[in-house]
Each structure stands twice: as C-alpha cells, then as structure tokens.
Design a protein around this motif. Sequence first.
Motif, PDB file in Angstrom:
ATOM      1  N   LEU A 154      33.276  47.420  77.504  1.00  0.00           N
ATOM      2  CA  LEU A 154      32.491  48.273  76.620  1.00  0.00           C
ATOM      3  C   LEU A 154      31.086  47.725  76.379  1.00  0.00           C
ATOM      4  O   LEU A 154      30.102  48.481  76.413  1.00  0.00           O
ATOM      5  CB  LEU A 154      33.216  48.430  75.279  1.00  0.00           C
ATOM      6  N   LEU A 194      30.247  57.713  75.953  1.00  0.00           N
ATOM      7  CA  LEU A 194      30.938  56.454  76.214  1.00  0.00           C
ATOM      8  C   LEU A 194      32.245  56.539  75.428  1.00  0.00           C
ATOM      9  O   LEU A 194      32.237  56.497  74.193  1.00  0.00           O
ATOM     10  CB  LEU A 194      30.104  55.253  75.765  1.00  0.00           C
ATOM     11  N   ILE A 195      33.338  56.673  76.148  1.00  0.00           N
ATOM     12  CA  ILE A 195      34.631  56.974  75.541  1.00  0.00           C
ATOM     13  C   ILE A 195      35.666  55.960  76.012  1.00  0.00           C
ATOM     14  O   ILE A 195      35.607  55.489  77.159  1.00  0.00           O
ATOM     15  CB  ILE A 195      35.073  58.413  75.917  1.00  0.00           C
ATOM     16  N   VAL A 196      36.606  55.640  75.157  1.00  0.00           N
ATOM     17  CA  VAL A 196      37.727  54.779  75.533  1.00  0.00           C
ATOM     18  C   VAL A 196      39.004  55.620  75.546  1.00  0.00           C
ATOM     19  O   VAL A 196      39.282  56.343  74.587  1.00  0.00           O
ATOM     20  CB  VAL A 196      37.901  53.609  74.537  1.00  0.00           C
ATOM     21  N   GLN A 199      23.974  51.634  79.650  1.00  0.00           N
ATOM     22  CA  GLN A 199      23.564  52.961  79.201  1.00  0.00           C
ATOM     23  C   GLN A 199      22.301  52.902  78.356  1.00  0.00           C
ATOM     24  O   GLN A 199      21.428  53.791  78.458  1.00  0.00           O
ATOM     25  CB  GLN A 199      24.689  53.615  78.407  1.00  0.00           C
ATOM     26  N   ALA A 201      35.204  49.363  70.290  1.00  0.00           N
ATOM     27  CA  ALA A 201      34.537  50.618  70.620  1.00  0.00           C
ATOM     28  C   ALA A 201      33.443  50.940  69.614  1.00  0.00           C
ATOM     29  O   ALA A 201      32.336  51.367  69.979  1.00  0.00           O
ATOM     30  CB  ALA A 201      35.564  51.747  70.679  1.00  0.00           C
ATOM     31  N   ALA A 229      30.456  53.271  71.030  1.00  0.00           N
ATOM     32  CA  ALA A 229      31.184  54.329  71.740  1.00  0.00           C
ATOM     33  C   ALA A 229      31.317  55.552  70.842  1.00  0.00           C
ATOM     34  O   ALA A 229      31.224  55.462  69.613  1.00  0.00           O
ATOM     35  CB  ALA A 229      32.555  53.829  72.174  1.00  0.00           C
ATOM     36  N   HIS A 230      31.559  56.701  71.472  1.00  0.00           N
ATOM     37  CA  HIS A 230      31.589  57.960  70.726  1.00  0.00           C
ATOM     38  C   HIS A 230      32.993  58.365  70.299  1.00  0.00           C
ATOM     39  O   HIS A 230      33.148  59.236  69.434  1.00  0.00           O
ATOM     40  CB  HIS A 230      30.949  59.059  71.574  1.00  0.00           C
ATOM     41  N   ALA A 261      34.049  57.135  80.777  1.00  0.00           N
ATOM     42  CA  ALA A 261      35.217  56.849  79.953  1.00  0.00           C
ATOM     43  C   ALA A 261      35.955  55.678  80.580  1.00  0.00           C
ATOM     44  O   ALA A 261      36.229  55.687  81.788  1.00  0.00           O
ATOM     45  CB  ALA A 261      36.127  58.070  79.864  1.00  0.00           C
ATOM     46  N   TRP A 298      27.297  51.955  85.513  1.00  0.00           N
ATOM     47  CA  TRP A 298      27.727  52.362  84.188  1.00  0.00           C
ATOM     48  C   TRP A 298      26.692  53.224  83.483  1.00  0.00           C
ATOM     49  O   TRP A 298      26.944  53.704  82.369  1.00  0.00           O
ATOM     50  CB  TRP A 298      28.020  51.132  83.326  1.00  0.00           C
ATOM     51  N   ALA A 332      27.843  49.733  77.542  1.00  0.00           N
ATOM     52  CA  ALA A 332      26.881  50.143  76.521  1.00  0.00           C
ATOM     53  C   ALA A 332      25.483  49.607  76.835  1.00  0.00           C
ATOM     54  O   ALA A 332      24.479  50.320  76.678  1.00  0.00           O
ATOM     55  CB  ALA A 332      27.350  49.654  75.160  1.00  0.00           C
TER      56      ALA A 332
END
Length: 284
Positions: free
Chosen positions: A274, A136-138, A281, A156, A161-162, A231, A226, A278
């Motif tokens: 996000l 999970l990236i922004v 996921q 994030a 997020a990673h 990303a 999702w 999240a």
Amino acid sequence: MEKKYNQKPRGEKSYSDNRNRGPKQYGKGGGEKGQRRFDGEKPSNIVVGRNAVSELLKTGAPVDKILVSAREGSITVIIAEAKKAGIPVVDSAADSLDRLSHGENHQGVLAMVAEKHYSTVEEILEIARERGEKPLIVVCDGIEDPHNLGAVIRCAECAGAHGVIIPERRACGLTPAVSKASAGAILHMAVAKVGNIAQTIEKLKENGVWTFAAEADGVDFYEADWNIPCAIVLGGEDSGVSRLVRERCDFTVSIPMFGKVNSLNVSTAASVLLCHAARKQKLG
C-alpha cells in the motif's frame, strides 16, 4: 491499456500467519458439576435471544451474520427476515452459541452486530472520484483473524486508500476486536462487504480498476506499474488468494524475501504494498 505481466501459475502463498486465537473465552470448573463457567462479559456486539434478534433486524442496524442452532418456530421468521436483508445465516452447534453468549439464554439464535455501517463498492469508487484521485482499494479474500483485518484497515487508512472490501462468509467482519486493532482507522475507512469476491473483481475491472493479487510467484512488486487505478488483493492467513479470485486478477505481484523466513504476515504485506502504491500514485 495493455497488461504488462502474464498470469503466473499458482504456487505457495506469499505470506502466512500463525493465527493467534487469543485466550479461551471460557474455562471449566466452578459451579455445579457439568456446568461451564464463562469468564468475562459477553462481547458488546453480540445480541442473543429470539425477541432481541428480531427487534434488532427491525432497526436496520448493520449485522455481520446470524448464527442459529435450530431452524424451527420463530427462528424461521428471523431467518427469512435476515435473508431478505442480505444477512448471512450460519448453522452452528448449540455449544458454540453457549460460548459466544457467555451462558446467556440464546434460545438457539444470536446476531453479531458490525461496529459501523458498511459501504458499497460504488461508494468506495465515488470517494476516489470526489478526491480527484486514482482509486486505491484493498480487497481481503478471506482474512479470518480480527487483529489482522484491523491492522490491514489501519494500513489502508494511513496510505490514503479509498476503501477496503471484505467477503460476507468465511471471513472476519467489523467486530470490536477489529475496531480496536485498527486504532480508530475503522472510523475513517469505507468498508464494503460483498457476497462474491471474484464477481467484485470483475466489477472493479469494469470500472477501470486494475487488480493485483499478492502471491509468492508473481512479478517483483517494484517492477509493477502502480500509477494506475488499482486494487490490491490479499488472501487469507492459511490459503492465500483463492484460485478463482486469482484467475480474475490482472496481475500477480510478490514481495521479495531476502532472509531465512520466506513469508510476511498479511497486514505487514499490506503495509509494504500500500505504501509503495500510494507513493507511485501521488508522485507518478
């Protein structure tokens, strides 16, 4: 895996932001005629002067960019070393350097130091693998306001997020203002700086990451899937996601607006997307 949504034609951006430039860093008056009085102290992340910048480059410290008002003498050596290290060099007016250095003798060059070392895209992907989670990236495509970038990083981190990816040019780096706006989240979030966002999108896709551009004319984000490696691509305050970057993305998603105002601030949009991604996921 088949794509579920068709690419939509470009329309108005899904969020905008009247950038708060903050208080002026200097004012007129005081001192001798024609001189400027610079209010406050020079920001701690700015290093001024030829010798100081040259020594900074030798340390390997994370540098966002170097500003020069001339390309002569020892500055040419600094420019060469910066390019060798992959640090952007930006031509600026002497007045701009005066303001940033708060009147210190910059000798035509200053460096803007990052608040922390940058990660790589590979390291961000590795963080997801180590956690046993879908990435999970922004991706921030040109966010210029440090308060917005700091808030996005905070969102994030809170969403688990990673990593966050930002561009080298025409965007904000990891400044003290970004660190403050992130409320400490910058210390816990991997941030990568890349030379080309469009190429980075392709790299993410090659690693199995699906990319979602946030724009006004996309699919309702509630209808998107999702529960995949993803990303979220957020555009700049004035221009939204750039055309080239948007064309590279797999999907375009929008946040439905039901009030009289038809857009959200970029950090607010980031929090909505996000948290939803999240949750999907984590819960499937």
